[in-house]
Design an enzyme around this catalytic site. Structure first.
Site, PDB file in Angstrom:
ATOM      1  CG  ASN A   1      -2.258   0.778   0.992  1.00  0.00           C
ATOM      2  OD1 ASN A   1      -1.602   1.481   0.456  1.00  0.00           O
ATOM      3  ND2 ASN A   1      -3.206   0.351   2.276  1.00  0.00           N
TER       4      ASN A   1
ATOM      5  NE  ARG B   1      -6.473   1.517  -0.190  1.00  0.00           N
ATOM      6  CZ  ARG B   1      -7.006   2.399  -0.089  1.00  0.00           C
ATOM      7  NH1 ARG B   1      -6.088   1.795   1.102  1.00  0.00           N
ATOM      8  NH2 ARG B   1      -7.804   2.844   0.844  1.00  0.00           N
TER       9      ARG B   1
ATOM     10  CG  HIS C   1     -12.198   6.048   0.710  1.00  0.00           C
ATOM     11  ND1 HIS C   1     -12.767   7.745   1.258  1.00  0.00           N
ATOM     12  CD2 HIS C   1     -11.012   6.135   1.667  1.00  0.00           C
ATOM     13  CE1 HIS C   1     -11.829   8.518   1.893  1.00  0.00           C
ATOM     14  NE2 HIS C   1     -10.629   7.370   2.026  1.00  0.00           N
TER      15      HIS C   1
ATOM     16  NE  ARG D   1      -7.196  14.688   1.764  1.00  0.00           N
ATOM     17  CZ  ARG D   1      -7.203  13.138   1.410  1.00  0.00           C
ATOM     18  NH1 ARG D   1      -7.987  12.657   0.600  1.00  0.00           N
ATOM     19  NH2 ARG D   1      -6.428  11.746   1.967  1.00  0.00           N
TER      20      ARG D   1
ATOM     21  CD  GLU E   1      -9.307   0.368   3.532  1.00  0.00           C
ATOM     22  OE1 GLU E   1      -8.736   0.715   4.943  1.00  0.00           O
ATOM     23  OE2 GLU E   1      -9.656   2.046   2.850  1.00  0.00           O
TER      24      GLU E   1
END
Ligand code: ADP
Length: 392
Positions: free
Chosen positions: A9, A90, A178, A238, A378
């Site tokens: 990842n 990923r 996501h 963000r 995940e």
């Protein structure tokens, strides 16, 4: 020794590796996390005497490819550790064409490179990792799981920006992210309540990055992130939803360059920019300042407003699911969101909310529409897809 799979990842400044037995449902036996890539990289290897543990003192400028090459050399030196037969990555962005998780061929790698400008702070690092693995272990099977893939079936009404054809042809549209998290929740809806897998569910993935996804019978029909992971909810650093007119104002009137705007929107905004204190919800919950309180209030307000938008896209909502570090752990955030969602038929059970763990617990009162807390997984999706696509 049993064969293993390596799960990779690559984040904007981090790299996470997990080594797991090569069969579906196996839990990783070793992990390595390197943070601070691009600045001062630090390695956290688990177990401390495991296959990734070794003195780590690289140059500050080391990049993702060099970090993974170092970790693979460390692993290869351990003849007591299972060696990987396949590697699963990923990958944040698959662009318009990579709409399913895939075995990596030259053509797939070329397409990930072609769409790299769509995810400038992520895809190039995944590519560096993919190339480093191929150089170290020529011929090893590699798999990519795309965060965008889960949303690829959305109707053009949900994905199209009202822009001229030439701009849309350049790939400017909503993609959504996501996806591995939402896939892991969608597959377990029936374990929360019978029939939910065929219902209308809004999932709130609330971590450092945050988004909502509207699921109709387990399929994504709308989501709050768009062209980039900047859109939608307030996040750790963000801003989420922003009038696009702000960007030319920043550039023309405040003299900011594109890179400075990028840094402002990815690193200095959100909870951090609002509170002037931290991007971290736990710290904001502990802080007595008015700025921290307001940051938390705006975070919950925006989630509730976007929940209304996704409920409209679904034509109603049967259940809410909270996941991600904040969704799983912040009872105060869940309470603030559900309080604003009373008009949709949700009523909190305060005790259940405070007691809830990430195991699918219901947090709403009798007679309310149900809301649940469920940890997304995940890594389980990445591991399973890697085994399936590599062995298939
Ligand atoms: P990422 O998107 O980086 O994977 P996570 O899903 O781990 O992030 O979520 C990180 C966020 O979860 C941080 O804002 C953190 O403060 C928050 N968080 C974790 N535990 C708690 C807690 N007990 N209470 C409130 N917030 C928490």
């Amino acid at each position: 020794m049993q064969p293993a799979i390596l799960l990779v990842n690559a984040g904007s400044s981090s790299l996470k590796l997990a080594l797991a037995p090569a069969h579906t449902g196996a839990t990783p036996t070793a992990r390595a996390t390197v943070d601070g890539i691009g600045a001062h990289p630090r390695l956290d290897a688990k177990p401390v005497d495991g296959p990734f543990a070794a003195p780590f003192d690289p140059d500050d400028g080391i990049d993702h490819g060099a970090v993974i090459a170092w970790l693979m050399r460390t692993l290869a030196r351990r003849d007591d550790a299972a060696q990987p037969v396949a590697v699963g990555h990923r990958v944040v962005h698959g662009g318009p064409n990579l709409v399913r998780h895939a075995r990596l061929t030259d053509a797939v790698i070329a397409e990930i490179a072609r769409v790299a400008p769509l995810a400038r702070s992520h895809n190039p690092h995944s590519l560096a990792a993919i190339r480093a693995v191929a150089a170290a272990w020529p011929g090893i099977v590699q798999v990519a799981c795309f965060d965008t893939a889960f949303h690829a079936g959305q109707d053009p009404l949900a994905t199209t920006f009202a822009l001229p054809a030439a701009v849309r042809a350049a790939g400017v549209r909503r993609y959504g992210f996501h996806g591995l998290s939402y896939q892991s929740i969608a597959e377990r809806l029936d374990t929360l309540a019978p029939g939910l897998g065929t219902g209308r569910v809004i999932v709130a993935h609330l971590g450092n990055g945050a988004s909502l996804c509207a699921l109709d019978a387990g399929r994504s029909v709308a989501t709050t992130m768009g062209f980039t992971p900047l859109d939608g909810l307030v996040m750790g650093t963000r801003p989420g939803l922003l009038d696009p007119g702000v960007v030319p104002f920043l550039m023309a009137e405040l003299g900011m360059t594109a890179d400075a705007v990028d840094a402002l929107l990815y690193r200095d905004s959100g909870l951090k920019g609002l509170s002037g204190l931290s991007h971290d919800m736990r710290r904001l919950e502990e802080s007595p300042t008015e700025e921290a309180r307001f940051a938390r209030a705006l975070f919950a307000y925006r989630i509730a407003r976007e929940t209304g938008s996704l409920a409209a896209a679904l034509g109603g909502v049967d259940a809410l699911v909270f996941t991600g570090g904040i969704g799983e752990n912040s009872a105060a955030t869940r309470a603030a969101v559900l309080e604003r969602c009373g008009w949709l038929g949700f009523a909190l059970d305060a005790d259940a909310n405070h007691r809830a763990g990430p195991d699918g617990r219901r947090i709403t009162a009798a007679g309310s529409r149900p809301a649940f807390v469920l940890a997304s997984d995940e890594e389980r999706i990445l591991a399973r897809e890697t085994v399936t696509l590599a062995m298939g």
